[in-house]
Motif scaffolding. Structure first.
Motif: not given
Length: 76
Positions: A49-55
């Protein structure tokens, strides 16, 4: 407001271990996304989730506040 298509992953049936899903998320993690218009115009797949949000925040300039307090509240 971003366009997207949902493809359900039935973890009860083991869909997260299917070769097609493992190509997107090699650690069989949900959620996962594929962006056909990724960096340099090449597709990119991401999980966590965190990587997706930052991307998505970096790509769109949305979803993550510019102010320090707001940014870290979202990241929590």
């Amino acid at each position: 407001g971003l366009a997207y298509r949902v493809l359900p992953v039935d973890i009860g049936a083991g869909d997260q271990f299917a070769p097609d899903f493992l190509a997107i998320s090699p650690n069989n993690k949900v959620p996962a996304i594929t962006d056909a218009e990724g960096p340099d115009g090449s597709p990119i797949s991401l999980f966590e989730s965190g990587a997706i949000l930052l991307y998505l925040a970096g790509k769109t300039g949305r979803l993550l506040p510019a102010d320090t307090r707001g940014k870290y509240e979202v990241l929590q």
